[in-house]
Design a protein around this motif. Structure first.
Motif, PDB file in Angstrom:
ATOM      1  N   LEU A  97       2.664 -15.798   5.642  1.00  0.00           N
ATOM      2  CA  LEU A  97       3.210 -14.513   6.075  1.00  0.00           C
ATOM      3  C   LEU A  97       4.474 -14.164   5.293  1.00  0.00           C
ATOM      4  O   LEU A  97       4.673 -13.014   4.892  1.00  0.00           O
ATOM      5  N   GLU A 101       4.769 -11.008   2.894  1.00  0.00           N
ATOM      6  CA  GLU A 101       5.807 -10.049   3.293  1.00  0.00           C
ATOM      7  C   GLU A 101       6.702  -9.733   2.095  1.00  0.00           C
ATOM      8  O   GLU A 101       7.065  -8.582   1.851  1.00  0.00           O
ATOM      9  N   ILE A 117       9.983 -14.277   9.960  1.00  0.00           N
ATOM     10  CA  ILE A 117       8.756 -14.786  10.583  1.00  0.00           C
ATOM     11  C   ILE A 117       9.063 -15.661  11.801  1.00  0.00           C
ATOM     12  O   ILE A 117       8.426 -15.504  12.856  1.00  0.00           O
ATOM     13  N   LEU A 181       7.015  -6.993   9.786  1.00  0.00           N
ATOM     14  CA  LEU A 181       6.379  -7.705  10.896  1.00  0.00           C
ATOM     15  C   LEU A 181       7.362  -7.924  12.035  1.00  0.00           C
ATOM     16  O   LEU A 181       6.997  -7.849  13.212  1.00  0.00           O
ATOM     17  N   THR A 209       1.553  -7.460   6.431  1.00  0.00           N
ATOM     18  CA  THR A 209       1.656  -8.523   7.437  1.00  0.00           C
ATOM     19  C   THR A 209       1.271  -8.039   8.830  1.00  0.00           C
ATOM     20  O   THR A 209       0.806  -8.838   9.649  1.00  0.00           O
ATOM     21  N   LEU A 212      -2.297  -8.611   8.929  1.00  0.00           N
ATOM     22  CA  LEU A 212      -2.584 -10.032   9.144  1.00  0.00           C
ATOM     23  C   LEU A 212      -2.374 -10.423  10.604  1.00  0.00           C
ATOM     24  O   LEU A 212      -3.066 -11.312  11.122  1.00  0.00           O
TER      25      LEU A 212
END
Length: 522
Positions: A97, A101, A117, A181, A209, A212
């Motif tokens: 991630l 990102e 994250i 995110l 992201t 995802l």
């Protein structure tokens, strides 16, 4: 209740094929059209973004509305189990991630992996804990002098009351591009924790992201329709979402102009609205502060995440007695320690700004400062072999990333308080440093803005520190620090910086309707 789950998500940007996520399924936009997306470090095209429209939004809202009775009635402990599984999967896929990102937004991999994250996972755990423990309700008991027991007879009684927080319904969550995110999770976690369902519309500039995340949500066992994510532009997808008749509340983070439009649209339809908007955060640095600490922190506050932070320390007012010394230390440390370039290099402090359009915006302010006669300095390391060139407006050419959207660390001095460069949010690695003399003048300068999101005050005199902090018109004020975050405290701004407070219990308040329940005991 605990859940164990695993997920396989793409690890290479070339394998990312973004689709809308509606009612638990990945679907192409009804238009069949896609928006171009670019890696800001290279300028190369990456995963195209669905150009969704009102039809896609309607499908998503209908799915969320259909899922609401089931999800809102589910015991909190069961919702929490799913949310904790989401958190676990985010942690398990942190490296992937963070890397994607970075390629999508421009921030460094290190920053994404160590800050963004992990915070995403923390939000899900925080609100899973809140919903497991239950929202604290207010209770009251009042003795009444008389209560009607019949048409003509009254008797003494006791009235007992309690509040009840209930889910609102379908929420619209509209998020920005600086923390892609993280900002989605910041809104999504409290929203679904209390039993709402939602439609998320992330920015079209950085959608990878969030896409995802749809795989993680499904793998965690999120029921169909609870979370729907529709990609696209603000005009084609965001506005229909705000205006949809079945959307009960709207949470938006972004710029003031868009926020004003959303506030007008949603408010006119009697929707609950949360607006977390821009900032032009001031710092007051008094001569009796720990200057070394202040300089180091203000460099980070000005340039972290390319300066693309709503509470960036963009206006730094330094008391005249230490003004020149502050600048000397600031220049020296930036040139020695701030490396700009390859976002995947652990030594890089910040990468490119998010898009070519934003590059043009940031450099336009630099040119304006030059036109107004301000002193503009680009504080690049003269010994950095990766820096091939710095143009007259701060654009940097980085070896191996010649087409990237890089801006040099920019220091502006000798500029008027009334300049647009001082008054407007630039949202880039550009900082204005100006002198002040007295405490009263410093407070006046700090408050001379349409914004009111955050501020900092620096002094070893604790009485002065608290006295000044209390007089600054900002939603968050730090003393001798910056961005030392506490997610249990309220966050939001005054004036053009927003209308509400979120985080912790304040988010729970926003995402629920509060009822007052009265009972009489005769």
């Amino acid at each position: 209740m605990t859940k164990t789950c695993t997920v396989a998500i793409p690890t290479d940007m070339r394998d990312v094929k973004i689709r809308n996520y509606i009612n638990g399924e990945w679907v192409a936009p009804t238009t069949g059209q896609y928006l171009k997306n670019f890696n800001p470090a290279t300028g190369q095209e990456i995963a195209p973004i669905p150009d969704s429209n009102s039809t896609d939004i309607d499908h998503a809202v209908r799915a969320a509305k259909a899922a609401f009775p089931m999800w809102s009635a589910m015991p909190g402990v069961d919702r929490a189990a799913i949310m904790n599984c989401v958190a676990d999967l985010i942690d398990q896929n942190c490296a992937t991630l963070a890397a994607l990102e970075s390629q999508d937004q421009g921030k460094t991999v290190t920053s994404a992996a160590t800050i963004d994250i992990p915070k995403c996972a923390a939000y899900f755990r925080q609100f899973a804990k809140y919903v497991t423990e239950g929202i604290r309700e207010t209770e009251s008991s009042v003795k009444l002098g008389c209560t009607m027991s019949s048409i003509s007879k009254v008797v003494p009684s006791v009235q007992k009351a309690t509040t009840q927080h209930v889910a609102s319904g379908v929420a619209a969550l509209i998020t920005p591009w600086n923390f892609p995110l993280l900002m989605v999770c910041e809104k999504l976690a409290p929203c679904i924790a209390v039993g709402n369902t939602c439609v998320v519309k992330p920015t079209e500039i950085t959608s990878v992201t969030t896409y995802l995340l749809t795989h993680i949500l499904q793998a965690a066992g999120m029921p169909k329709g609870v979370v729907n994510i529709v990609f696209g532009s603000g005009v084609n997808a965001g506005e229909p979402l705000v205006k949809h008749r079945d959307v009960r509340l709207v949470s938006f983070t972004g710029g003031c102009v868009t926020g004003a439009k959303i506030g007008s649209l949603a408010g006119g339809l009697f929707k609950r609205v949360s607006l977390e908007l821009g900032g032009k955060s001031p710092s007051l640095i008094f001569s009796d502060c720990n200057l070394e600490h202040a300089v180091t922190t203000h460099i980070r506050g000005a340039f972290q995440n390319q300066g693309e932070i709503c509470i960036a320390a963009a206006r730094q007012y330094v008391q005249r007695g230490v003004y020149e010394k502050f600048l000397e230390m600031f220049r020296k440390q930036v040139r020695q320690e701030i490396c700009v370039g390859d976002p995947s290099n652990p030594k890089t402090f910040y990468g490119p700004v998010s898009s070519k359009q934003h590059l043009e915006k940031v450099t336009s302010y630099i040119r304006l400062a030059q036109e107004e006669g301000a002193k503009v300095e680009f504080l690049t390391n003269p010994n950095d072999p990766a820096v091939l060139n710095v143009s007259t407006d701060g654009r940097m050419t980085i070896k191996g990333f010649e087409n990237g959207y890089f801006v040099a660390p920019t220091l502006i001095t000798n500029i008027k308080q009334s300049s647009r460069v001082v008054q407007e949010e630039i949202f880039g690695p550009v900082v204005c440093v100006m002198p002040f003399d007295t405490e009263e003048e410093g407070i006046q300068l700090a408050n001379d803005t349409q914004y009111g999101l955050a501020a900092t005050v620096w002094s070893e005199d604790q009485n002065k520190l608290m006295r000044v902090m209390r007089q600054l018109n900002s939603g968050s004020v730090w003393g001798n620090g910056w961005l030392a975050w506490d997610d249990c405290m309220p966050f939001g701004g005054m004036g053009c910086s927003g209308t509400t407070r979120e985080h912790g219990p304040w988010s729970l308040e926003f995402y629920t309707e509060t009822k007052a329940l009265y009972t009489h005991v005769l």
